[in-house]
Design a protein around this motif. Structure first.
Motif, PDB file in Angstrom:
ATOM      1  N   ALA A 120     106.886 -34.103 -42.103  1.00 27.71           N
ATOM      2  CA  ALA A 120     107.077 -35.468 -42.595  1.00 27.71           C
ATOM      3  C   ALA A 120     106.639 -35.595 -44.048  1.00 27.71           C
ATOM      4  N   ALA A 121     105.543 -34.919 -44.403  1.00 26.47           N
ATOM      5  CA  ALA A 121     105.073 -34.957 -45.789  1.00 26.47           C
ATOM      6  C   ALA A 121     106.071 -34.280 -46.722  1.00 26.47           C
ATOM      7  N   ALA A 122     106.591 -33.122 -46.296  1.00 24.45           N
ATOM      8  CA  ALA A 122     107.589 -32.420 -47.114  1.00 24.45           C
ATOM      9  C   ALA A 122     108.854 -33.263 -47.272  1.00 24.45           C
ATOM     10  N   HIS A 123     109.239 -33.957 -46.218  1.00 26.37           N
ATOM     11  CA  HIS A 123     110.421 -34.827 -46.267  1.00 26.37           C
ATOM     12  C   HIS A 123     110.241 -35.929 -47.311  1.00 26.37           C
ATOM     13  N   ARG A 124     109.094 -36.605 -47.289  1.00 25.73           N
ATOM     14  CA  ARG A 124     108.849 -37.681 -48.257  1.00 25.73           C
ATOM     15  C   ARG A 124     108.815 -37.125 -49.682  1.00 25.73           C
ATOM     16  N   LEU A 125     108.204 -35.946 -49.837  1.00 27.60           N
ATOM     17  CA  LEU A 125     108.112 -35.355 -51.165  1.00 27.60           C
ATOM     18  C   LEU A 125     109.488 -34.945 -51.681  1.00 27.60           C
ATOM     19  N   LEU A 126     110.304 -34.377 -50.805  1.00 28.71           N
ATOM     20  CA  LEU A 126     111.646 -33.947 -51.192  1.00 28.71           C
ATOM     21  C   LEU A 126     112.500 -35.154 -51.609  1.00 28.71           C
ATOM     22  N   CYS A 127     112.392 -36.241 -50.857  1.00 32.26           N
ATOM     23  CA  CYS A 127     113.136 -37.457 -51.211  1.00 32.26           C
ATOM     24  C   CYS A 127     112.704 -37.976 -52.575  1.00 32.26           C
ATOM     25  N   ALA A 128     111.406 -37.968 -52.838  1.00 31.81           N
ATOM     26  CA  ALA A 128     110.905 -38.437 -54.130  1.00 31.81           C
ATOM     27  C   ALA A 128     111.411 -37.553 -55.263  1.00 31.81           C
ATOM     28  N   ALA A 129     111.420 -36.244 -55.034  1.00 32.27           N
ATOM     29  CA  ALA A 129     111.868 -35.323 -56.083  1.00 32.27           C
ATOM     30  C   ALA A 129     113.356 -35.467 -56.363  1.00 32.27           C
ATOM     31  N   ALA A 130     114.148 -35.765 -55.332  1.00 32.06           N
ATOM     32  CA  ALA A 130     115.598 -35.859 -55.495  1.00 32.06           C
ATOM     33  C   ALA A 130     116.060 -37.256 -55.869  1.00 32.06           C
TER      34      ALA A 130
ATOM     35  N   ALA B 294     121.340 -24.281 -48.316  1.00 35.02           N
ATOM     36  CA  ALA B 294     122.537 -24.839 -47.689  1.00 35.02           C
ATOM     37  C   ALA B 294     122.205 -26.028 -46.789  1.00 35.02           C
ATOM     38  N   ALA B 295     121.122 -25.905 -46.001  1.00 35.81           N
ATOM     39  CA  ALA B 295     120.751 -27.014 -45.106  1.00 35.81           C
ATOM     40  C   ALA B 295     120.380 -28.257 -45.909  1.00 35.81           C
ATOM     41  N   VAL B 296     119.738 -28.050 -47.060  1.00 41.59           N
ATOM     42  CA  VAL B 296     119.362 -29.178 -47.908  1.00 41.59           C
ATOM     43  C   VAL B 296     120.602 -29.808 -48.532  1.00 41.59           C
TER      44      VAL B 296
ATOM     45  N   GLU C  58     109.113 -24.169 -48.176  1.00 38.65           N
ATOM     46  CA  GLU C  58     109.874 -22.934 -48.377  1.00 38.65           C
ATOM     47  C   GLU C  58     111.226 -23.003 -47.670  1.00 38.65           C
ATOM     48  N   ALA C  59     111.260 -23.648 -46.511  1.00 39.77           N
ATOM     49  CA  ALA C  59     112.512 -23.778 -45.784  1.00 39.77           C
ATOM     50  C   ALA C  59     113.529 -24.631 -46.539  1.00 39.77           C
ATOM     51  N   CYS C  60     113.035 -25.460 -47.443  1.00 37.79           N
ATOM     52  CA  CYS C  60     113.936 -26.278 -48.264  1.00 37.79           C
ATOM     53  C   CYS C  60     114.465 -25.520 -49.471  1.00 37.79           C
ATOM     54  N   GLY C  61     113.985 -24.310 -49.673  1.00 37.55           N
ATOM     55  CA  GLY C  61     114.455 -23.516 -50.800  1.00 37.55           C
ATOM     56  C   GLY C  61     113.692 -23.756 -52.087  1.00 37.55           C
TER      57      GLY C  61
ATOM     58  N   LEU D 293     116.658 -31.284 -57.550  1.00 40.96           N
ATOM     59  CA  LEU D 293     115.929 -30.324 -56.719  1.00 40.96           C
ATOM     60  C   LEU D 293     116.051 -28.904 -57.250  1.00 40.96           C
ATOM     61  N   ALA D 294     117.131 -28.602 -57.956  1.00 43.76           N
ATOM     62  CA  ALA D 294     117.335 -27.241 -58.460  1.00 43.76           C
ATOM     63  C   ALA D 294     116.272 -26.830 -59.467  1.00 43.76           C
ATOM     64  N   THR D 295     115.654 -27.786 -60.130  1.00 46.09           N
ATOM     65  CA  THR D 295     114.626 -27.475 -61.127  1.00 46.09           C
ATOM     66  C   THR D 295     113.214 -27.768 -60.618  1.00 46.09           C
ATOM     67  N   ALA D 296     113.078 -28.171 -59.352  1.00 47.61           N
ATOM     68  CA  ALA D 296     111.772 -28.581 -58.826  1.00 47.61           C
ATOM     69  C   ALA D 296     110.914 -27.369 -58.472  1.00 47.61           C
ATOM     70  N   ARG D 297     109.603 -27.547 -58.653  1.00 48.60           N
ATOM     71  CA  ARG D 297     108.612 -26.534 -58.291  1.00 48.60           C
ATOM     72  C   ARG D 297     107.506 -27.229 -57.501  1.00 48.60           C
TER      73      ARG D 297
END
Length: 613
Positions: free
Chosen positions: A257-267, A123-125, A168-171, A143-147
């Motif tokens: 910060a690393a997770a943030h950059r990775l999440l942006c790249a994945a999405a 939800a937060a994402v 993990e906090a990003c789901g 993001l729904a299919t990301a691993r």
């Protein structure tokens, strides 16, 4: 109604578009107000601010009234139905279309459907995607299919544990994988979705933390190794501890910060480095995040490592359009923590009577023991001195006389041709018939200033001579020598020289070079002799610069503007006199590495005329 931007764009926009599709046609349009957008009513307008943009709409007390009608349909995603209920061409329809157009122009509208339609995303994402993405549903679907995977030598160590918690906090489904080949403080984060993989690395170099730009796993590993080596070397040269104690919160912030950059790249979202629109960052060059604890700070820096594996690391910027842009690239390449090349700065050097800059050539302090590693130089202005010193430092790292570096092809060619002409004329047998009458050059305003500075203010006994480079050629060489200590002695050492299109310009630049030599001598020995570059930088410095009508040759701006007007013809003259011009350095694995890096940042590297014959 006017919309004054205070966010991602600059300037003032006037909303006068009254077409029926204004709200959907500009900047991609949209059906909903971007979630998280805050609204502040003004006396005769509104101020709206979102995560990626903001705008002030003012000019009429009717603006808040129109917003009162529009807000609920915008927030609920019913903009299209609301507009269809308004009479085309009516005053209300025109006002609504104008306001919606301003919101679209400033990235405050998003198309439906919202990302919440993908329940597998946290939800937060979802809220973050809705507030950030141009197309939230697409980003959520990616993001729904990301691993994700987290690789570290010790998964229980604070950096790796923090990275696992952040993902993990990003789901995202996250797997921790031990990797004995990684250094203790380095963590590699990867994400895969539908055959597409991206990775970032985070770690420490000395007391500085970093997060690499997203890329392939191989690129992230290579960037991390190069960054750690650079940061550790910088920490060692500054006397900082090689293994400092880092607070646990610092490791958690880096991992986040690393997770943030990775999440942006994945999405498929813009990289966080682009959010602040930092003018220091160079478009097209990946940026690394650097963070320190003392003082506490974190910022992004344009950076390319020595191993450029991914396509976006093999970028080659166009030459800079002007001096300011060239200096932005000098600053990026010479960043004191991660920059691979020396960054010229004024430091503690005096800026009168001539602006001075200095830099230290990279390399171990024990290398070439006894050889100065500090380079000092000057110019008519500090910005010109910094650019000249950067080019000279790069040439020394490339092999001194073998190459010439310039901010653009014209700048590099001008520097190379002047240097070649000066060497050729210095080696020629003196011919009194080529001497130029002082009456032709002694009245130049720039010469009077620099010669008075040299001989009166600095009390240097010197002589100045100007010679024509060849019969009927519009090219002149001026040389300033220290006056002999007594009668019957030979000519003194050269303090400054220049090769220019007029005798006055040549004499002026030679006198300026002599003043610089006298001032830098007090700062200690320099790592390399300056080259007679003179007016080669004039076209770059004059590009886009406004020169007032009263700025004559006595003003640096007016002088540079006049030099720029004849630089091309002068280079052609020097080319004819030399019989050969410098050729561009062809890409080759045998070329020194700084050449490839300089070309990536838009600089030009030429082989000298002597090398290409």
């Amino acid at each position: 109604m006017t919309g004054t931007d205070t966010g991602t764009d600059t300037g003032t926009d006037t909303g006068t578009d009254t077409t029926a599709d204004t709200g959907r046609g500009r900047a991609g349009g949209g059906d909903r107000l971007r979630p998280g957008t805050a609204v502040t009513p003004l006396r005769a307008g509104l101020h709206l601010r979102g995560r990626r943009g903001s705008v002030t709409l003012e000019g009429s007390t009717a603006v808040p009234v129109v917003w009162g009608l529009l807000e609920e349909p915008l927030r609920s995603g019913r903009l299209t139905q609301f507009r269809e209920g308004l009479e085309p061409g009516s005053a209300v329809r025109v006002a609504v279309d104008t306001l919606v157009g301003q919101l679209a122009d400033h990235d405050l509208l998003v198309p439906g459907p919202p990302a919440a339609e993908h329940p597998s995303v946290e939800a937060a994402v979802v809220r973050w995607i809705d507030a950030t993405a141009a197309h939230p549903a697409d980003a959520a679907a990616a993001l729904a299919t990301a691993r994700a995977e987290v690789l570290a030598r010790d998964l229980a160590a604070p950096p790796a544990a923090a990275a696992l918690r952040a993902l993990e906090a990003c789901g995202l489904p996250v797997t921790g994988i031990p990797d004995p080949g990684l250094p203790g403080d380095r963590v590699l984060l990867t994400v895969r979705a539908a055959g597409y993989g991206r990775a970032v690395a985070t770690g420490l170099g000395g007391a500085t933390g970093y997060v690499t730009a997203p890329g392939s796993a191989a690129q992230a590993r290579a960037d991390a190794a190069a960054l750690e080596a650079r940061l550790t070397d910088r920490a060692g040269s500054a006397g900082e501890p090689q293994s400092p104690e880092v607070p646990g919160a610092f490791a958690a912030l880096l991992a986040g910060a690393a997770a943030h950059r990775l999440l942006c790249a994945a999405a498929g979202l813009p990289d966080p480095a682009a959010e602040g629109e930092d003018p220091r960052l160079l478009p097209g060059i990946p940026a690394v995040l650097l963070a320190d604890t003392r003082p506490a700070r974190a910022d992004h820096h344009s950076w390319l490592g020595p191993e450029r594996i991914d396509a976006d690391r093999r970028v080659r910027l166009a030459p800079p359009a002007g001096l300011d842009e060239a200096l932005r690239r000098v600053t990026a390449l010479g960043e004191h923590r991660c920059g691979p090349l020396p960054g010229p700065l004024p430091g503690e050097l005096p800026q009168l009577p001539v602006p001075l800059a200095t830099c230290t050539l990279p390399g171990p302090a024990t290398q070439n023991a006894g050889t100065p590693r500090t380079l000092t130089g000057g110019g008519p202005r500090l910005d010109l001195a910094r650019l000249e010193l950067f080019c000279r430092a790069a040439e020394l790292l490339l092999g001194d006389t073998a190459f010439t570096v310039g901010a653009d092809p014209g700048h590099a060619r001008g520097r190379a041709l002047r240097h070649a002409a000066a060497r050729r004329l210095a080696a020629a047998v003196p011919d009194g018939r080529t001497a130029v009458d002082p009456a032709r050059w002694s009245g130049h305003p720039q010469l009077r200033h620099w010669w008075t500075t040299l001989t009166d203010r600095l009390a240097v006994a010197a002589r100045l001579e100007v010679h024509r480079a060849a019969p009927r050629a519009q090219a002149y060489r001026a040389v300033v020598r220290r006056a002999p200590a007594g009668p019957g002695r030979g000519p003194g050492p050269v303090l400054g020289e220049a090769v220019e299109a007029t005798p006055g310009d040549a004499a002026s630049f030679a006198a300026l070079a002599a003043v610089t030599a006298a001032c830098t001598a007090a700062a200690g020995p320099s790592a390399g002799r300056p080259r007679p570059s003179g007016g080669a930088v004039a076209p770059l410095a004059a590009a886009g610069a406004r020169t007032a009508a009263w700025e004559d040759l006595g003003w640096t701006g007016g002088w540079l503007a006049e030099l720029a007007g004849r630089e091309e013809d002068f280079q052609n003259t020097l080319h004819r006199l030399s019989g050969a011009g410098p050729a561009a350095l062809a890409p080759a694995s045998s070329a020194p590495e700084p050449a490839g890096l300089l070309r990536s940042f838009g600089f030009t590297v030429l082989r000298t005329a002597e090398e290409t014959r």
